[in-house]
Write an enzyme that holds these catalytic residues in place. Structure first.
Site, PDB file in Angstrom:
ATOM      1  N   ASP A   1      34.633  14.737  -0.559  1.00 45.46           N
ATOM      2  CA  ASP A   1      36.014  15.137  -0.261  1.00 45.46           C
ATOM      3  C   ASP A   1      36.935  13.933  -0.028  1.00 45.46           C
ATOM      4  O   ASP A   1      38.158  14.088   0.028  1.00 45.46           O
ATOM      5  CB  ASP A   1      36.045  16.052   0.970  1.00 45.46           C
ATOM      6  CG  ASP A   1      35.371  17.395   0.696  1.00 45.46           C
ATOM      7  OD1 ASP A   1      35.289  17.796  -0.476  1.00 45.46           O
ATOM      8  OD2 ASP A   1      34.932  18.046   1.657  1.00 45.46           O
TER       9      ASP A   1
ATOM     10  N   SER B   1      25.002  20.322  -3.619  1.00 44.43           N
ATOM     11  CA  SER B   1      26.099  21.079  -3.009  1.00 44.43           C
ATOM     12  C   SER B   1      25.609  21.743  -1.735  1.00 44.43           C
ATOM     13  O   SER B   1      24.688  22.566  -1.761  1.00 44.43           O
ATOM     14  CB  SER B   1      26.600  22.151  -3.988  1.00 44.43           C
ATOM     15  OG  SER B   1      27.288  23.173  -3.276  1.00 44.43           O
TER      16      SER B   1
ATOM     17  N   ARG C   1      40.322  17.589  -9.377  1.00 48.92           N
ATOM     18  CA  ARG C   1      40.786  16.368  -8.692  1.00 48.92           C
ATOM     19  C   ARG C   1      40.710  15.123  -9.582  1.00 48.92           C
ATOM     20  O   ARG C   1      41.365  14.128  -9.258  1.00 48.92           O
ATOM     21  CB  ARG C   1      40.010  16.176  -7.384  1.00 48.92           C
ATOM     22  CG  ARG C   1      40.419  17.200  -6.338  1.00 48.92           C
ATOM     23  CD  ARG C   1      39.719  17.016  -5.000  1.00 48.92           C
ATOM     24  NE  ARG C   1      40.184  18.035  -4.056  1.00 48.92           N
ATOM     25  CZ  ARG C   1      39.523  18.397  -2.948  1.00 48.92           C
ATOM     26  NH1 ARG C   1      38.376  17.820  -2.632  1.00 48.92           N
ATOM     27  NH2 ARG C   1      40.018  19.336  -2.157  1.00 48.92           N
TER      28      ARG C   1
END
Ligand code: S3P
Length: 429
Positions: free
Chosen positions: A316, A168, A347
């Site tokens: 993304d 991350s 998501r």
């Protein structure tokens, strides 16, 4: 927002500035001495939240939205002042996590919060390493989420060697930014390399920071100096036009001035794996980042397996890659992507639910999705869950699906791409 099937998309487009780089330009400009001039700044709500927070901490920032130009009058590493109230990051995880690193080292205390979505996202991933560095940072409600309270301190943080369990860039950047204020160097090692905009930009501004494989190392207390920063077009925004061009018959789209940093360009690799007609042209450099023009033409796609080190380079873009996969022959497997569950929405669940409504054959797995492509999609009512990347992915799906599609909460594209729908419509012949 109601969208109908189109026959083709044709023409040229320039996407707005990169969201990650726009955030960092404001933050690091504030910590540098002198005036940082930012061009092609993204006027998305997330980046405006970052500007708002630094203004609240006494940094003069001029924004000229018509020209996407921002001037940050930096005050150096120790020039921030206590805000008079609670800092509000809106929907922006990048703002909250990166600022946690900076604020952990200040002499003043801060409370920071944001919208409903941000108050559900995990902040333990920055609280843990920052606490190891000696920071006094906590989740006020004790659930590991915002609001966060960060207490001021008058001694340097402790430099650490941190092994992050997740790849991350937000975690890596929070720890490196705290490392600017450490007593000894700080390093962060990740399972796979995440986007390196923090390292590239801090280095340009004068920090002593290096990447060695999956590890980034920073030395404390540099003299950061202002620079001119040109923000490349956001590859995460370009991805919607790449996907639309590939899946809508008769399409040909040239997307100009897109950042193609190798830690971000996984979407291009996936397109190539899927057999896409995609050309990367006119490759050049801005200050520190590589940019290029991307030409896509409608293509017969085949399914692909996407996982491992590729995932952080396209994290993304996975929602729109899932849409592309519905139009590809055969099976697409997305794995090693459990991070999708902790984005602006879950998501994995939201993609599976909405793609199923459109008639796709898709299943959720623990760490991704499996899509059986090659079945036509039909229009449906799609709830964006106020997640900008979900809204844009389904706008693309809608243009290639039979009948009409309604997207609920469509205005959330404002987070990263305020003119998205008009730019998309400009390509309809
Ligand atoms: C970002 C890093 C990524 C990405 C987000 C922006 C950044 O998040 O999903 O949109 O600017 O550092 P993670 O670091 O949580 O993977």
């Amino acid at each position: 927002m109601i969208l109908q099937k189109v026959n083709a998309l044709k023409g040229e487009i320039t996407v707005p500035g990169d969201k990650s780089i726009s955030h960092r330009a404001v933050m690091f400009g504030a910590l540098a001495e002198g005036t940082t001039e930012i061009t092609h700044f993204l006027q998305g709500a997330d980046c405006l939240s970052t500007i708002g927070c630094f203004r609240d901490m006494g940094i003069a920032i001029e924004n000229d939205p018509l020209n996407n130009k921002v001037m940050v009058h930096g005050k150096g590493l120790h020039g921030l002042k206590q805000a008079s109230g609670i800092l509000n990051v809106g929907n922006s995880g990048t703002t909250m996590r990166l600022m946690s690193g900076i604020l952990s080292a200040q002499t003043f205390s801060t409370t920071m919060t944001g919208d409903d979505s941000i108050q559900k996202r995990p902040m333990g991933r920055v609280i843990t390493p920052l606490t190891m560095m000696g920071a006094d940072i906590k989740s006020i409600s004790g659930n590991g989420c915002a609001p966060l309270e960060i207490l001021g301190r008058h001694t340097p943080l402790h430099g650490i060697s941190y092994h992050s369990p997740v790849a991350s860039a937000q975690v890596k950047s929070a720890v490196l930014l705290a490392g600017l204020y450490g007593d000894v160097p700080t390093s962060v090692t990740e399972p796979y390399v995440s986007r390196n905009h923090t390292e590239l930009m801090l280095k340009m501004l004068g920090a002593d920071i290096e990447n060695q494989g999956n590890t980034a190392v920073i030395k404390p207390e540099p003299d950061l100096h202002a620079e001119k920063i040109t923000v490349p077009g956001d590859i995460s925004s370009a991805a919607y036009f790449v996907a639309a061009g590939l899946i809508i018959p008769g399409s040909e789209i040239l997307i100009k001035n897109v950042g193609i940093n190798p830690t971000r360009n996984g979407i291009i690799k996936v397109c190539e794996m899927m057999g896409a007609d995609i050309k990367i042209e006119n490759i050049r450099n801005t200050d520190t980042e590589a940019v290029a023009d991307i030409l896509v033409r409608h293509s017969e796609l085949t399914g692909a397996e996407i996982g491992g080190a590729l995932i952080p380079t396209l994290i993304d873009e996975l929602p729109v890659i899932a849409v592309m996969a519905c139009f590809a022959k055969g099976k697409t497997i997305i794995k090693d992507a459990a991070e999708l569950k902790v984005k602006e929405s879950n998501r994995i669940d939201v993609m599976v639910h909405n793609l199923s409504l459109m008639g796709a054959k898709v299943t959720a797995t623990e760490d991704g999705l499996i899509i059986e492509g090659g079945r036509p999609l039909k229009g449906a009512v799609i709830d964006s869950n106020l997640d900008h990347r979900i809204a844009m992915s389904f706008a693309v799906a809608a243009l290639a699906a039979d009948d009409s599609t309604e997207i609920l909460g469509a205005e959330c594209v404002n987070i990263s791409y305020p003119d998205f729908y008009s730019d998309l419509k400009s390509l309809v012949p």
